[in-house]
Motif scaffolding. Structure first.
Motif, short mmCIF file in Angstrom:
data_model
loop_
_atom_site.label_atom_id
_atom_site.label_comp_id
_atom_site.label_asym_id
_atom_site.label_seq_id
_atom_site.Cartn_x
_atom_site.Cartn_y
_atom_site.Cartn_z
N GLU A 1 -0.80 13.01 20.22
CA GLU A 1 -1.07 12.54 18.86
C GLU A 1 -2.27 13.25 18.26
O GLU A 1 -2.25 13.66 17.09
CB GLU A 1 -1.26 11.03 18.86
N ASP A 2 -3.34 13.40 19.03
CA ASP A 2 -4.51 14.15 18.54
C ASP A 2 -4.10 15.57 18.17
O ASP A 2 -4.50 16.10 17.12
CB ASP A 2 -5.59 14.22 19.63
N CYS A 3 -3.31 16.19 19.03
CA CYS A 3 -2.87 17.57 18.80
C CYS A 3 -1.98 17.66 17.57
O CYS A 3 -2.15 18.54 16.73
CB CYS A 3 -2.14 18.08 20.05
N ARG A 4 -1.03 16.76 17.46
CA ARG A 4 -0.11 16.77 16.31
C ARG A 4 -0.87 16.67 15.00
O ARG A 4 -0.64 17.44 14.06
CB ARG A 4 0.87 15.61 16.43
N MET A 5 -1.82 15.74 14.93
CA MET A 5 -2.57 15.55 13.70
C MET A 5 -3.44 16.75 13.38
O MET A 5 -3.53 17.19 12.23
CB MET A 5 -3.42 14.28 13.81
N ARG A 6 -4.07 17.33 14.39
CA ARG A 6 -4.96 18.48 14.16
C ARG A 6 -4.17 19.70 13.67
O ARG A 6 -4.59 20.38 12.73
CB ARG A 6 -5.70 18.81 15.45
N VAL A 7 -3.04 19.98 14.31
CA VAL A 7 -2.26 21.15 13.94
C VAL A 7 -1.63 20.99 12.57
O VAL A 7 -1.70 21.89 11.72
CB VAL A 7 -1.17 21.44 15.00
N LEU A 8 -1.02 19.83 12.31
CA LEU A 8 -0.40 19.63 11.01
C LEU A 8 -1.42 19.55 9.89
O LEU A 8 -1.15 19.96 8.76
CB LEU A 8 0.46 18.36 11.04
N GLU A 9 -2.60 19.04 10.20
CA GLU A 9 -3.67 19.01 9.20
C GLU A 9 -4.03 20.43 8.76
O GLU A 9 -4.26 20.68 7.57
CB GLU A 9 -4.90 18.33 9.80
N ARG A 10 -4.04 21.35 9.71
CA ARG A 10 -4.40 22.73 9.41
C ARG A 10 -3.42 23.35 8.42
O ARG A 10 -3.79 24.15 7.57
CB ARG A 10 -4.43 23.55 10.69
N TYR A 11 -2.13 22.97 8.54
CA TYR A 11 -1.13 23.57 7.68
C TYR A 11 -0.75 22.67 6.51
O TYR A 11 0.21 22.92 5.81
CB TYR A 11 0.12 23.89 8.50
#
Length: 507
Positions: free
Chosen positions: A472-482
């Motif tokens: 979940e941390d990873c999903r939010m961080r990556v999608l936030e970037r894009y």
């Protein structure tokens, strides 16, 4: 062009497209998960189901990590994790086990129950396993093969509980930490009436031996300040009758898993991450989830470029990793009492022995010898044959007519290069917050595993829950970037809500 610039350009180009995408096609966010144990498989499953492109790299030739169900006897036995600690709906693994319909055999101090797969915490459908007396969970023997009276076993157990309560007072009175062993010594000095002599002292050492087994460490290394910080779920402890592998296989189904891929280096950039494995092959992605065991991180077999922050390396160094092994002996017939656990008492916890009776739970003629701490380390220096002979010798002390095993299996979690230990524990003088520090992401690196769980360290459900949290941390961080973040998209469905704590740092 220097190598750093060339590497950045190659990484940027690789991240622009997925492996199957043509020019101009939108790519899927990508993640590399390192380690196919429970945490890694859970993280990969969650990210895959969230439409991420996921590659799972595993150094072993199998999935599961410290979950290792062996079928060489003709039926499943777990060389690694084998219990669900907390048979209840609150357990993060409950939804998976429920759907699979896996039976659990509850082991406890006062009863033994075969639970069906619904895992209800209050109204359980149960089949009570026949016990002549409810308190016959343990059968302890002295070195001469004489069984310890059950009344004495119960009485010493109550005394041990009183001693541990007294160590609470010692903890409150001292600012500096100390070991559990040291605190018990102080209690005996203050309360000499709590000292036990003769056979009772030996039984007390057996209880201490089992406490050491819980942490996979010796009492002189376990922190008084933090030993009881773990959150214990209700419902008792359930032995996985068919082994843990069905859970791993279900979570791993359909994932892109590369076995025999030992990671040697992780290079992180603002635009992504490059992972190198033995032989020089590289993988690139937006982010990485590191789900390798604490022992592997301690050994520094994976090089991080740039280096991990000092606070992260300190967490790796300061958390303890213990050893508990299994010597599993298969016999042609049952010759032992119909109890869940057999034990040998001794003058020291090191000299005590502990056997799990799998016949009671599974119907198979199997005993599991489970040494921990220094004893486990010493046994790991032996060959498998010598280790099995050692375990059988301990058994012969209490059951002189015991027949030799027809098969045996021996685990080596301490010397296995893929684990270098069994599970984590709190060492003397170190903060319990180290688990959280190990979990906190570093740029586009995310960390998972039982050693990153403050609430459930050393457990399978702790590993599983941190895998979901890292995903979940990873999903939010990556999608936030894009700019594609949807705050209301669950990773694994609404039945397994994720609680993501604030990531707060202090300069």
């Amino acid at each position: 062009m220097d190598s750093a610039s060339r590497s950045n350009r190659q990484l940027r180009r690789a991240l622009c497209y997925s492996n199957n995408a043509g020019k101009g096609q939108a790519r899927s966010p990508s993640v590399i998960v390192i380690g196919a144990g429970m945490a890694g498989v859970a993280a990969a499953r969650a990210l895959h189901d969230a439409s991420f492109k996921v590659v799972l790299l595993e150094s072993r030739d199998r999935v599961g990590g410290r979950v290792h169900t062996d079928y060489s006897f003709g039926f499943p036995v777990d060389l690694g994790a084998s219990w669900l600690h907390g048979v209840c709906q609150e357990n993060p693994l409950a939804p998976v086990i429920s759907r699979l319909g896996l039976p659990l055999y509850r082991t406890s101090g006062d009863n033994s129950v075969l639970y069906d797969h619904d895992l209800e915490s209050r109204v359980l459908k149960t089949v009570v396993v026949s016990l002549i007396q409810a308190n016959l969970c343990y059968a302890l023997f002295d070195m001469d093969g004489n069984q310890v009276p059950q009344e004495l076993v119960t009485k010493v157990g109550e005394a041990f509980e009183s001693i541990l309560k007294e160590t609470d007072k010692v903890r409150e009175e001292h600012d500096e930490d100390m070991s559990i062993q040291r605190a018990i010594s102080i209690v005996f000095d203050r309360r000499p009436e709590l000292r036990l002599e003769g056979l009772a002292h030996k039984v007390l050492q057996w209880y201490l031996c089992r406490m050491e087994g819980w942490f996979a460490a010796d009492a002189e290394t376990i922190s008084l300040k933090s030993w009881d910080k773990e959150e214990l779920l209700p419902g008792g402890h359930g032995l996985m009758v068919r082994g843990y592998l069905p859970v791993i296989n279900t979570l791993a189904k359909g994932l892109d898993i590369r076995l025999g891929h030992r990671v040697t280096k992780i290079t992180r950039h603002y635009i992504g991450v490059k992972v190198t494995v033995e032989g020089g092959k590289t993988f690139v992605a937006d982010a990485v989830v590191v789900a390798v065991p604490l022992g592997v991180l301690k050994a520094r077999t994976i090089k991080f470029e740039p280096r991990l922050p000092d606070w992260k390396e300190a967490a790796i160094d300061d958390l303890g990793v213990g050893i508990e092994n299994k010597i599993i002996m298969h016999f042609d017939k049952v010759f032992w009492p119909n109890v869940e656990f057999l034990g040998v008492v001794s003058d020291t916890s090191y000299g005590c022995s502990y056997f799990l009776n799998l016949h009671k739970a599974t119907g198979h003629c199997v005993l599991v010898y489970m040494p921990a701490g220094q004893l486990a380390r010493d046994i790991e220096k032996m060959s498998d044959e010598a280790a099995a002979n050692f375990a059988f010798t301990q058994l012969k002390k209490i059951l002189p007519d015991a027949s030799s095993p027809i098969q045996y299996l021996v685990s080596h979690w301490g010397t296995d290069a893929n684990s270098l230990g069994s599970y984590s524990y709190d060492t003397v003088g170190k903060s319990h917050d180290l688990y959280e520090r190990l979990r906190i992401p570093v740029d586009n690196l995310f960390f998972a595993g039982e050693a990153t769980s403050m609430s459930y360290p050393g457990s399978v459900h702790g590993a599983f829950s941190t895998g979901l949290m890292a995903a979940e941390d990873c999903r939010m961080r990556v999608l936030e970037r894009y700019g594609e973040l949807d705050l209301f998209q669950p990773v694994m469905g609404e039945e397994t809500p994720i609680s993501v704590p604030f990531l707060i740092s202090r300069l």
